[in-house]
Design a protein around this motif. Structure first.
Motif, short mmCIF file in Angstrom:
data_model
loop_
_atom_site.label_atom_id
_atom_site.label_comp_id
_atom_site.label_asym_id
_atom_site.label_seq_id
_atom_site.Cartn_x
_atom_site.Cartn_y
_atom_site.Cartn_z
N UNK A 12 -2.39 -0.76 -1.06
CA UNK A 12 -2.51 0.01 -2.29
C UNK A 12 -2.70 1.50 -2.06
N UNK A 13 -3.36 1.90 -0.99
CA UNK A 13 -3.48 3.33 -0.70
C UNK A 13 -2.13 3.93 -0.31
N UNK A 14 -1.39 3.21 0.53
CA UNK A 14 -0.05 3.66 0.90
C UNK A 14 0.86 3.70 -0.32
N UNK A 15 0.76 2.66 -1.15
CA UNK A 15 1.58 2.60 -2.36
C UNK A 15 1.24 3.72 -3.33
N UNK A 16 -0.04 4.05 -3.45
CA UNK A 16 -0.42 5.16 -4.33
C UNK A 16 0.23 6.46 -3.86
N UNK A 42 -0.22 15.87 1.00
CA UNK A 42 0.61 15.63 2.18
C UNK A 42 -0.21 14.90 3.24
N UNK A 43 -1.43 15.39 3.50
CA UNK A 43 -2.29 14.77 4.50
C UNK A 43 -2.71 13.37 4.06
N UNK A 44 -3.01 13.19 2.78
CA UNK A 44 -3.36 11.86 2.26
C UNK A 44 -2.20 10.90 2.50
N UNK A 45 -0.99 11.34 2.25
CA UNK A 45 0.19 10.50 2.46
C UNK A 45 0.35 10.15 3.93
N UNK A 48 -2.50 7.57 4.78
CA UNK A 48 -2.39 6.25 4.14
C UNK A 48 -1.11 5.51 4.53
N UNK A 49 -0.04 6.24 4.79
CA UNK A 49 1.20 5.56 5.21
C UNK A 49 1.24 5.35 6.72
#
Length: 248
Positions: A12-16, A42-45, A48-49
């Motif tokens: 769910x974090x990656x999907x968000x 950008x850093x969150x992505x 999480x991905x």
């Protein structure tokens, strides 16, 4: 239990990151944000991905092309022009790499306003970094897995971004229901989208490409939309109110 919680958190974090930042921001520009917040997400992505980091630049361009040429030969990922699910995935990968490395001849109108943060773009696509993420996932499983079957989830961690993509780009063009007549095969995969955070309302989205809330009917709850409203209320983003057609 620890492994399942870890898997759900990563899913769910990656999907968000994919639906909020790559899809609704990078591709459709449904809202604006400052350059500082853009770098933050950008850093969150990237975090999480992890091993399956998808470039916001390449994703944004490809998704715009998908809307413009859905289910035609120019569509970057269409089941109608693929022999099977894995054939579509490999074609998508090749197209993605061409866009990422500026080898594709893209009409400039599809490039307008696409975010680009060189540091994270390069870091996220660096293969030793991808392998490091995969190693960390594996070590976590080695530490906390209590059943052998749990290791079957590991490949999904490695390829989380593409897995999310194929759920929509393949299954939501083959199965589901439609609310609107559109010029392609986009369907709403789930009547209540507990799985894809609103992404499975694909038919709605192809009809209303700039609308930040992907749900339309009373039962179509888009879990990402309340987060967007919250971030807008805190002035982290600025939601565009004229959510009409955008890259249709």
């Amino acid at each position: 239990m620890t492994i399942l919680l870890f898997f759900l958190a990563h899913w769910y974090l990656s999907l968000f990151s994919q639906t909020f930042f790559l899809h609704r921001y990078a591709a459709h520009q449904m809202f604006t944000m400052s350059k500082g917040w853009e770098k933050f997400f950008y850093w969150v992505t990237f975090i999480t991905q992890g091993s399956s980091f998808l470039s916001p630049k390449a994703y944004g361009i490809m998704h715009r092309l998908h809307h413009a040429y859905a289910d035609t030969e120019k569509d970057p990922h269409s089941p109608s022009y693929s022999t099977g699910l894995f054939d579509m995935m490999f074609k998508t990968k090749d197209y993605y790499n061409n866009v990422l490395n500026d080898r594709a001849n893209i009409d400039p109108k599809f490039l307008k306003g696409v975010p680009y943060y060189k540091t994270v773009e390069k870091l996220g696509d660096y293969w030793p970094v991808r392998i490091l993420w995969g190693t960390l996932y594996t070590l976590f499983y080695m530490k906390f897995a209590t059943n052998n079957w749990e290791y079957l989830l590991l490949p999904i961690h490695y390829l989380m971004g593409p897995v999310h993509g194929v759920v929509i780009n393949w299954f939501a063009h083959k199965y589901g229901y439609v609310n609107f007549k559109v010029n392609d095969t986009a369907k709403n995969l789930l009547p209540f989208d507990f799985l894809m955070m609103g992404e499975s309302y694909h038919n709605n989205h192809h009809k209303l490409g700039g609308r930040a809330n992907f749900g339309v009917k009373w039962h179509e709850f888009d879990p990402t939309y309340p987060v967007i409203l919250l971030l807008n209320a805190f002035h982290i983003i600025k939601l565009k109110r004229n959510n009409d057609l955008n890259y249709m």
